[in-house]
Write an enzyme that holds these catalytic residues in place. Structure first.
Site, PDB file in Angstrom:
ATOM      1  N   CYS A 185       0.822  -1.162  -0.254  1.00 40.92           N
ATOM      2  CA  CYS A 185      -0.105  -0.017   0.038  1.00 40.92           C
ATOM      3  C   CYS A 185       0.829   1.055  -0.139  1.00 40.92           C
ATOM      4  O   CYS A 185       0.600   2.320  -0.677  1.00 40.92           O
ATOM      5  CB  CYS A 185      -0.789   0.047   1.141  1.00 40.92           C
ATOM      6  SG  CYS A 185      -1.688  -1.505   1.429  1.00 40.92           S
ATOM      7  N   ARG A 228     -13.092  -0.354  -0.972  1.00 46.09           N
ATOM      8  CA  ARG A 228     -11.905   0.307  -1.335  1.00 46.09           C
ATOM      9  C   ARG A 228     -10.778  -0.729  -1.228  1.00 46.09           C
ATOM     10  O   ARG A 228      -9.846  -0.788  -2.113  1.00 46.09           O
ATOM     11  CB  ARG A 228     -11.913   1.638  -0.879  1.00 46.09           C
ATOM     12  CG  ARG A 228     -10.732   2.501  -1.765  1.00 46.09           C
ATOM     13  CD  ARG A 228     -11.146   2.903  -3.019  1.00 46.09           C
ATOM     14  NE  ARG A 228     -10.153   2.543  -4.018  1.00 46.09           N
ATOM     15  CZ  ARG A 228      -9.787   2.864  -5.064  1.00 46.09           C
ATOM     16  NH1 ARG A 228     -10.472   4.085  -5.552  1.00 46.09           N
ATOM     17  NH2 ARG A 228      -9.016   2.186  -5.984  1.00 46.09           N
ATOM     18  N   CYS A 232      -8.270  -1.962  -4.164  1.00 45.20           N
ATOM     19  CA  CYS A 232      -6.631  -1.760  -4.243  1.00 45.20           C
ATOM     20  C   CYS A 232      -5.787  -2.897  -4.168  1.00 45.20           C
ATOM     21  O   CYS A 232      -4.977  -3.532  -4.946  1.00 45.20           O
ATOM     22  CB  CYS A 232      -6.318  -0.822  -3.184  1.00 45.20           C
ATOM     23  SG  CYS A 232      -6.343   0.914  -3.796  1.00 45.20           S
TER      24      CYS A 232
HETATM   25  C1  HEC Z   1      -0.450   0.281  -7.661  1.00 44.58           C
HETATM   26  C2  HEC Z   1      -0.735   1.113  -6.838  1.00 44.58           C
HETATM   27  C3  HEC Z   1      -1.825   1.016  -5.652  1.00 44.58           C
HETATM   28  C4  HEC Z   1      -1.460   0.200  -4.726  1.00 44.58           C
HETATM   29  C5  HEC Z   1      -0.065  -0.729  -4.383  1.00 44.58           C
HETATM   30  C6  HEC Z   1      -2.558   0.758  -3.742  1.00 44.58           C
HETATM   31  N1  HEC Z   1      -3.329   1.574  -4.194  1.00 44.58           N
HETATM   32 FE1  HEC Z   1      -4.864   2.345  -3.280  1.00 44.58          FE
HETATM   33  N2  HEC Z   1      -5.429   3.308  -4.817  1.00 44.58           N
HETATM   34  C7  HEC Z   1      -4.892   3.494  -6.012  1.00 44.58           C
HETATM   35  C8  HEC Z   1      -5.453   4.277  -6.910  1.00 44.58           C
HETATM   36  C9  HEC Z   1      -4.972   4.392  -8.401  1.00 44.58           C
HETATM   37  C10 HEC Z   1      -6.361   5.069  -6.360  1.00 44.58           C
HETATM   38  C11 HEC Z   1      -7.277   6.003  -6.859  1.00 44.58           C
HETATM   39  C12 HEC Z   1      -6.641   7.384  -7.031  1.00 44.58           C
HETATM   40  C13 HEC Z   1      -6.511   7.630  -5.457  1.00 44.58           C
HETATM   41  O1  HEC Z   1      -7.336   8.261  -4.728  1.00 44.58           O
HETATM   42  O2  HEC Z   1      -5.068   7.546  -5.185  1.00 44.58           O
HETATM   43  C14 HEC Z   1      -6.335   4.423  -5.004  1.00 44.58           C
HETATM   44  C15 HEC Z   1      -7.321   4.717  -4.020  1.00 44.58           C
HETATM   45  C16 HEC Z   1      -7.199   4.388  -2.441  1.00 44.58           C
HETATM   46  C17 HEC Z   1      -8.046   4.974  -1.579  1.00 44.58           C
HETATM   47  C18 HEC Z   1      -9.313   5.867  -1.820  1.00 44.58           C
HETATM   48  C19 HEC Z   1      -8.674   7.158  -1.650  1.00 44.58           C
HETATM   49  C20 HEC Z   1      -9.746   8.374  -1.478  1.00 44.58           C
HETATM   50  O3  HEC Z   1      -9.340   9.431  -1.262  1.00 44.58           O
HETATM   51  O4  HEC Z   1     -10.865   7.932  -1.525  1.00 44.58           O
HETATM   52  C21 HEC Z   1      -7.745   3.898  -0.605  1.00 44.58           C
HETATM   53  C22 HEC Z   1      -8.354   4.340   0.865  1.00 44.58           C
HETATM   54  C23 HEC Z   1      -6.468   3.283  -0.974  1.00 44.58           C
HETATM   55  N3  HEC Z   1      -6.523   3.417  -2.173  1.00 44.58           N
HETATM   56  C24 HEC Z   1      -6.148   2.509   0.132  1.00 44.58           C
HETATM   57  C25 HEC Z   1      -5.048   1.348  -0.413  1.00 44.58           C
HETATM   58  C26 HEC Z   1      -4.643   0.550   0.671  1.00 44.58           C
HETATM   59  C27 HEC Z   1      -4.881   0.227   1.845  1.00 44.58           C
HETATM   60  C28 HEC Z   1      -3.791  -0.273  -0.189  1.00 44.58           C
HETATM   61  C29 HEC Z   1      -2.990  -1.640   0.344  1.00 44.58           C
HETATM   62  C30 HEC Z   1      -3.776  -2.748   0.423  1.00 44.58           C
HETATM   63  C31 HEC Z   1      -3.682   0.280  -1.401  1.00 44.58           C
HETATM   64  N4  HEC Z   1      -4.402   1.144  -1.635  1.00 44.58           N
HETATM   65  C32 HEC Z   1      -2.763  -0.194  -2.515  1.00 44.58           C
HETATM   66  C33 HEC Z   1      -3.762   2.535  -6.316  1.00 44.58           C
HETATM   67  C34 HEC Z   1      -3.026   1.817  -5.311  1.00 44.58           C
END
Ligand code: HEC
Length: 271
Positions: A185, A228, A232
């Protein structure tokens, strides 16, 4: 002598467990973002990606100026809260307090209790029926409850040894590499926050939990934080864990604690 050694050993253990220091972890977290995103004010982290990208910020503000697409759903959540008697459960009878109090570590069960797990439990007590964890009714009710706490600050308390252990597990989960892409993450939401992957700009994890449950244009509905998380985990090509499993509740405990001091907001729109 033996007694002394045991005492020292148990003290050592206590010190070891007590090393989960949320305040110092959060300080490191905030300092990191200050270094990579020097123009973003602390309070603005509630706005996720809109805090770092002016183009999408303009669209966001336009949406908030109109009737946000989630407004009807949140109003429905208000009615459902009363209709299903959720005001009769001690855990939820004061909705603003409920949002601020969760997630918390329950000493009796040695588990993290999230707002959605409390809603589901209460709903089941009142109606005898089950409730899903990711979208629909639970997300609407949770959004309405959260709206009642808008303007109050996230304040997750990690105090007992059990709470610290759960927090540490959540933190380890957040920084652990997983899935076919071998990413964590933190790889996206800490080290690369503000950068672009494909069509998306990566939001900072700081502030991630201030506007949950979130409405997403992609979903065309409100979804919970754990929905969410599932998305992810799929992005990481990792098998998504079920919403509200212990691992994800621990993750939420850590994740929310990192946003301590930020305001809870009712502006829950995301792309
Ligand atoms: C490959 C890249 C990537 C990884 C690794 C990743 N994410 Fe994301 N995530 C994103 C993208 C792209 C979005 C949509 C744009 C943004 O809000 O960042 C997102 C959105 C989110 C959001 C919503 C943010 C908002 O403002 O509503 C959350 C919460 C989140 N991720 C949590 C996690 C968690 C917890 C992990 C690990 C389990 C994780 N992400 C791993 C790419 C990733």
């Amino acid at each position: 002598m033996k007694k002394l050694i045991t005492t020292v050993a148990s003290l050592g253990l206590l010190v070891g467990v007590a090393s989960a220091d949320v305040a110092s972890d959060q300080k490191d977290f905030i300092n990191h973002y200050k270094s990579i995103l020097p123009n973003v004010e602390f309070a603005d982290y509630t706005n996720g990606v809109y805090a770092v990208d002016q183009g999408s910020r303009d669209q966001f503000e336009e949406i908030l100026d109109g009737i946000p697409p989630y407004e009807g759903a949140v109003e429905k959540g208000a009615k459902e809260y009363l209709k299903f008697g959720l005001n009769k459960c001690t855990s939820l009878k004061d909705p603003a307090e409920a949002r601020v109090k969760h997630p918390y570590f329950d000493e009796a069960t040695q588990q993290v209790v999230t707002l959605e797990s409390a809603i589901k439990k209460c709903y089941q007590q009142q109606t005898g029926k089950k409730l899903g964890y990711k979208k629909g009714r639970i997300a609407r009710i949770s959004a309405w409850i959260s709206d009642q706490a808008a303007g109050q600050k996230i304040n997750v308390k990690v105090e007992s040894a059990g709470a610290k252990a759960a927090y540490e597990k959540g933190k380890t989960f957040f920084y652990a590499k997983r899935g076919q892409l071998n990413m964590s993450c933190a790889d996206c939401h800490v080290y690369n926050a503000g950068k672009k992957v494909r069509a998306d700009i990566l939001s900072p994890a700081l502030g991630h939990t201030t506007h949950v449950p979130m409405y997403r244009a992609k979903w065309a509905s409100i979804g919970t934080l754990h929905r969410r998380y599932g998305g992810c985990m799929k992005n990481m090509r990792s098998k998504p864990l079920k919403a509200q499993t212990e691992a994800l509740r621990n993750l939420e405990f850590f994740h929310q604690a990192m946003s301590n001091g930020l305001e809870i907001t009712a502006d829950r729109y995301r792309k």
